[in-house]
Motif scaffolding. Structure first.
Motif, PDB file in Angstrom:
ATOM      1  N   GLU A 172       7.534   7.171  23.972  1.00 61.92           N
ATOM      2  CA  GLU A 172       7.274   7.891  23.089  1.00 61.92           C
ATOM      3  C   GLU A 172       7.681   7.144  21.936  1.00 61.92           C
ATOM      4  O   GLU A 172       9.247   6.735  21.764  1.00 61.92           O
ATOM      5  N   ALA A 173       7.108   6.792  20.748  1.00 71.02           N
ATOM      6  CA  ALA A 173       7.695   5.930  19.881  1.00 71.02           C
ATOM      7  C   ALA A 173       8.332   6.697  19.015  1.00 71.02           C
ATOM      8  O   ALA A 173       7.981   7.888  18.625  1.00 71.02           O
ATOM      9  N   PRO A 174       9.594   6.132  18.400  1.00 74.88           N
ATOM     10  CA  PRO A 174      10.258   7.090  17.480  1.00 74.88           C
ATOM     11  C   PRO A 174       9.314   7.072  16.034  1.00 74.88           C
ATOM     12  O   PRO A 174       8.324   6.457  15.871  1.00 74.88           O
ATOM     13  N   THR A 175       9.624   8.082  15.264  1.00 79.09           N
ATOM     14  CA  THR A 175       8.784   8.449  14.008  1.00 79.09           C
ATOM     15  C   THR A 175       9.650   8.068  12.976  1.00 79.09           C
ATOM     16  O   THR A 175      10.815   7.761  12.928  1.00 79.09           O
ATOM     17  N   TYR A 176       8.566   7.661  11.813  1.00 74.72           N
ATOM     18  CA  TYR A 176       9.490   6.825  10.466  1.00 74.72           C
ATOM     19  C   TYR A 176       9.655   8.250   9.854  1.00 74.72           C
ATOM     20  O   TYR A 176       9.133   9.172   9.537  1.00 74.72           O
ATOM     21  N   SER A 177      11.134   8.027   9.177  1.00 70.47           N
ATOM     22  CA  SER A 177      11.654   8.932   8.428  1.00 70.47           C
ATOM     23  C   SER A 177      11.158   9.466   7.234  1.00 70.47           C
ATOM     24  O   SER A 177      11.559  10.258   6.412  1.00 70.47           O
ATOM     25  N   GLY A 178      10.532   8.273   6.491  1.00 77.91           N
ATOM     26  CA  GLY A 178       9.988   8.514   5.110  1.00 77.91           C
ATOM     27  C   GLY A 178      11.083   7.712   4.207  1.00 77.91           C
ATOM     28  O   GLY A 178      10.924   7.839   3.082  1.00 77.91           O
ATOM     29  N   TRP A 179      12.162   7.038   4.652  1.00 81.15           N
ATOM     30  CA  TRP A 179      13.141   6.262   4.152  1.00 81.15           C
ATOM     31  C   TRP A 179      13.048   4.763   4.510  1.00 81.15           C
ATOM     32  O   TRP A 179      12.869   4.590   5.751  1.00 81.15           O
ATOM     33  N   VAL A 180      13.690   3.926   3.542  1.00 77.64           N
ATOM     34  CA  VAL A 180      13.694   2.905   3.933  1.00 77.64           C
ATOM     35  C   VAL A 180      15.363   2.166   3.379  1.00 77.64           C
ATOM     36  O   VAL A 180      15.921   3.182   3.055  1.00 77.64           O
ATOM     37  N   GLY A 181      15.646   1.253   4.285  1.00 75.15           N
ATOM     38  CA  GLY A 181      17.183   0.568   3.851  1.00 75.15           C
ATOM     39  C   GLY A 181      16.901  -0.796   3.400  1.00 75.15           C
ATOM     40  O   GLY A 181      16.157  -1.311   3.765  1.00 75.15           O
ATOM     41  N   HIS A 182      17.594  -1.067   2.301  1.00 75.88           N
ATOM     42  CA  HIS A 182      17.684  -2.334   2.007  1.00 75.88           C
ATOM     43  C   HIS A 182      18.933  -2.838   2.196  1.00 75.88           C
ATOM     44  O   HIS A 182      20.274  -2.490   2.020  1.00 75.88           O
ATOM     45  N   ARG A 183      19.054  -4.264   2.576  1.00 74.54           N
ATOM     46  CA  ARG A 183      20.716  -5.009   2.718  1.00 74.54           C
ATOM     47  C   ARG A 183      20.546  -6.225   2.150  1.00 74.54           C
ATOM     48  O   ARG A 183      19.541  -7.122   2.186  1.00 74.54           O
ATOM     49  N   ALA A 184      21.796  -6.668   1.827  1.00 83.57           N
ATOM     50  CA  ALA A 184      21.974  -8.003   1.227  1.00 83.57           C
ATOM     51  C   ALA A 184      23.590  -8.313   1.322  1.00 83.57           C
ATOM     52  O   ALA A 184      24.289  -7.485   0.934  1.00 83.57           O
ATOM     53  N   LEU A 185      23.833  -9.547   1.656  1.00 91.44           N
ATOM     54  CA  LEU A 185      25.062 -10.165   1.379  1.00 91.44           C
ATOM     55  C   LEU A 185      25.086 -10.968   0.233  1.00 91.44           C
ATOM     56  O   LEU A 185      24.357 -11.553  -0.079  1.00 91.44           O
ATOM     57  N   ILE A 186      26.396 -10.857  -0.542  1.00 89.74           N
ATOM     58  CA  ILE A 186      26.492 -11.649  -1.670  1.00 89.74           C
ATOM     59  C   ILE A 186      27.694 -12.340  -1.689  1.00 89.74           C
ATOM     60  O   ILE A 186      28.841 -11.438  -1.470  1.00 89.74           O
ATOM     61  N   PRO A 187      27.741 -13.425  -1.909  1.00 85.82           N
ATOM     62  CA  PRO A 187      29.231 -14.157  -2.178  1.00 85.82           C
ATOM     63  C   PRO A 187      29.908 -13.666  -3.288  1.00 85.82           C
ATOM     64  O   PRO A 187      29.458 -13.572  -4.426  1.00 85.82           O
ATOM     65  N   ALA A 188      31.147 -13.203  -2.864  1.00 84.06           N
ATOM     66  CA  ALA A 188      31.914 -12.729  -3.885  1.00 84.06           C
ATOM     67  C   ALA A 188      32.174 -13.530  -5.134  1.00 84.06           C
ATOM     68  O   ALA A 188      32.255 -12.942  -6.374  1.00 84.06           O
ATOM     69  N   GLU A 189      32.212 -14.710  -5.146  1.00 81.23           N
ATOM     70  CA  GLU A 189      32.381 -15.824  -6.186  1.00 81.23           C
ATOM     71  C   GLU A 189      31.305 -15.531  -7.158  1.00 81.23           C
ATOM     72  O   GLU A 189      31.487 -15.963  -8.374  1.00 81.23           O
ATOM     73  N   LYS A 190      30.044 -15.238  -6.817  1.00 84.21           N
ATOM     74  CA  LYS A 190      29.068 -15.354  -7.945  1.00 84.21           C
ATOM     75  C   LYS A 190      29.205 -13.981  -8.728  1.00 84.21           C
ATOM     76  O   LYS A 190      28.632 -14.054  -9.807  1.00 84.21           O
ATOM     77  N   LEU A 191      30.044 -13.065  -8.355  1.00 83.69           N
ATOM     78  CA  LEU A 191      30.314 -11.843  -9.470  1.00 83.69           C
ATOM     79  C   LEU A 191      31.368 -12.059 -10.281  1.00 83.69           C
ATOM     80  O   LEU A 191      31.574 -10.985 -10.964  1.00 83.69           O
ATOM     81  N   ALA A 192      31.942 -13.172  -9.960  1.00 83.10           N
ATOM     82  CA  ALA A 192      33.329 -13.556 -11.108  1.00 83.10           C
ATOM     83  C   ALA A 192      32.984 -13.649 -12.472  1.00 83.10           C
ATOM     84  O   ALA A 192      33.774 -13.445 -13.316  1.00 83.10           O
ATOM     85  N   GLN A 193      31.567 -13.762 -12.833  1.00 79.17           N
ATOM     86  CA  GLN A 193      31.126 -14.019 -14.020  1.00 79.17           C
ATOM     87  C   GLN A 193      31.129 -12.562 -14.838  1.00 79.17           C
ATOM     88  O   GLN A 193      31.007 -12.467 -16.167  1.00 79.17           O
ATOM     89  N   TYR A 194      31.160 -11.583 -14.165  1.00 77.40           N
ATOM     90  CA  TYR A 194      31.215 -10.221 -14.692  1.00 77.40           C
ATOM     91  C   TYR A 194      32.312  -9.477 -15.081  1.00 77.40           C
ATOM     92  O   TYR A 194      33.321  -9.828 -14.280  1.00 77.40           O
ATOM     93  N   ASP A 195      32.420  -8.772 -16.025  1.00 72.99           N
ATOM     94  CA  ASP A 195      33.527  -8.052 -16.306  1.00 72.99           C
ATOM     95  C   ASP A 195      33.461  -6.346 -15.796  1.00 72.99           C
ATOM     96  O   ASP A 195      33.774  -5.257 -16.462  1.00 72.99           O
ATOM     97  N   PHE A 196      33.219  -6.391 -14.519  1.00 71.98           N
ATOM     98  CA  PHE A 196      32.980  -5.242 -13.734  1.00 71.98           C
ATOM     99  C   PHE A 196      33.897  -4.955 -12.706  1.00 71.98           C
ATOM    100  O   PHE A 196      34.611  -6.059 -12.089  1.00 71.98           O
ATOM    101  N   ASN A 197      34.083  -3.737 -12.277  1.00 69.79           N
ATOM    102  CA  ASN A 197      34.959  -3.515 -11.081  1.00 69.79           C
ATOM    103  C   ASN A 197      34.179  -3.216 -10.330  1.00 69.79           C
ATOM    104  O   ASN A 197      33.728  -2.298  -9.595  1.00 69.79           O
ATOM    105  N   PHE A 198      34.084  -4.501  -9.092  1.00 67.86           N
ATOM    106  CA  PHE A 198      33.222  -4.358  -8.020  1.00 67.86           C
ATOM    107  C   PHE A 198      34.168  -3.675  -6.731  1.00 67.86           C
ATOM    108  O   PHE A 198      35.198  -4.547  -6.321  1.00 67.86           O
ATOM    109  N   GLU A 199      34.361  -2.436  -6.658  1.00 62.49           N
ATOM    110  CA  GLU A 199      35.107  -1.785  -5.846  1.00 62.49           C
ATOM    111  C   GLU A 199      35.210  -2.242  -4.493  1.00 62.49           C
ATOM    112  O   GLU A 199      34.048  -2.234  -3.888  1.00 62.49           O
TER     113      GLU A 199
END
Length: 382
Positions: A172-199
């Motif tokens: 019995e195949a699982p059913t699609y929930s109607g939701w998707v997920g997105h994934r990504a890894l980001i090198p933290a050094e790329k975020l140093a250019q921003y004045d944001f609080n990356f918690e």
């Protein structure tokens, strides 16, 4: 009776590895059969709460995991404009209140560490299960490469598309929930250019979607996001994931805070995968076969407890088998289901509802859980 009694685990992921470590520690002979040719550092992060760290403490890998992971002081929830919805204390609070650390880590790093807690030569790669034949006093496992193995019991830790579950309950195949997920890894050094609080650990919410973000290493050099987004149809067919363009990701999070836009802008590679469901299973075991983790109670990842439930399953199954002995596996399986079903079902329901920690609430029922100190329910139906 044979001098040596054997346990086969089908699936060598986080749940299968945890079950093997707990069972070997209890004195059982265990072999894992994994269909992948090799384990890789797949691009995904994971949360490990105190409820799991206390299991890893017994397996001897708690300190090593603490050293490699990121230790957030809070789980923050924010709305799309950046306003705080909740501040759930973790860090030292978790250690004092729940008895162990709370951390986030790369899934591949955690899995590699788990492998160090398993006896050498007990993991067999490239073993795609074709069939199971319970012949009375053991089970014959047949694999696609032509090899076979025998075991006194078989544990299905082979995920939502479990072949062991299929053997027990039919295809019995699982059913699609109607939701998707997105994934990504980001090198933290790329975020140093921003004045944001990356918690260290923050979940961004709006009425129908979210983005969970956290560091995956103690060095805080790798930042990870994972989403939950409604999508009527899955366009990828049987693929477990597809590539996602940055433009499509922007569209999914239109109007979100500039911090979220910065994350999307610096994600070199974004993948999208379907979130799948199954109805609750009528049985968790039959004969000499038993299920755990996503093979048994798959859930959306919105509570960050899916892997934790699989790891708890493995530890509880080991505890029950140690209680009864392998020769009385049927009683052990009933004990296991009786002592896991309510908790796993509650977590499954909350995770699927996607309400966890959105507002200020007490997570002690999850994080403070003491699996080995929790008295076993002994009244189980035959």
């Amino acid at each position: 009776m044979r001098a040596t009694q054997r346990i086969a685990i089908v699936g060598g992921g986080l749940g299968g590895a945890a079950a093997a470590a707990s069972l070997q520690q209890a004195g059982f002979e265990v072999n894992i059969y994994e269909q992948a040719a090799q384990f890789t550092r797949q691009g995904a992060g994971i949360h490990m709460g105190p409820n799991v760290l206390k299991i890893f403490r017994r397996q001897g890998i708690e300190k090593q995991l603490e050293a490699m992971g990121s230790h957030p002081d809070f789980w923050f929830s924010r709305d799309a404009d950046g306003e705080y919805l909740s501040r759930i204390p973790l860090g030292e609070f978790a250690r004092k209140e729940y008895g162990a650390a709370y951390l986030t880590v790369h899934r591949g790093d955690l899995h590699a560490l788990q492998m160090t807690a398993i006896a050498p030569n007990s993991v067999h790669m490239g073993k795609h299960l074709l069939s199971l034949d319970e012949s009375g006093d053991d089970v014959l496992l047949t694999f696609a490469d032509g090899s076979t193995a025998r075991a006194d019991i078989v544990i299905g830790a082979d995920g939502i598309n479990s072949r062991v579950r299929e053997h027990l309950l039919g295809a019995e195949a699982p059913t699609y929930s109607g939701w998707v997920g997105h994934r990504a890894l980001i090198p933290a050094e790329k975020l140093a250019q921003y004045d944001f609080n990356f918690e260290d650990c923050v979940k961004w919410w709006s009425s129908d979607r979210h983005l969970m973000v956290y560091y995956t290493t103690g060095k805080r050099d790798e930042y990870y996001f994972v989403s939950g987004v409604p999508q009527a149809q899955w366009e990828g067919g049987d693929a477990s994931f597809v590539d996602c363009s940055r433009e499509a990701m922007y569209e999914a999070f239109t109007g979100y805070h500039p911090t979220v836009q910065a994350l999307i802008a610096n994600a070199d590679s974004i993948t999208k995968w379907p979130l799948l469901n199954r109805q609750p299973l009528p049985v968790w075991s039959r004969g000499r076969m038993v299920l755990l983790g996503d093979a048994c109670h798959p859930m959306k990842p919105h509570m960050a407890q899916g892997a934790a439930m699989a790891i708890e399953d493995g530890a509880m199954l080991a505890r029950c088998l140690q209680e009864t002995g392998l020769s009385d596996y049927s009683t052990a399986f009933r004990l296991y289901e009786a002592n896991r079903k309510d908790r796993a079902s509650r977590v499954q329901a909350v995770s699927n509802a996607n309400t966890w920690l959105r507002t200020q609430e007490d997570p002690a029922w999850v994080y403070g859980y003491e699996l080995f100190d929790h008295p076993l329910k002994t009244e189980v139906p035959a």
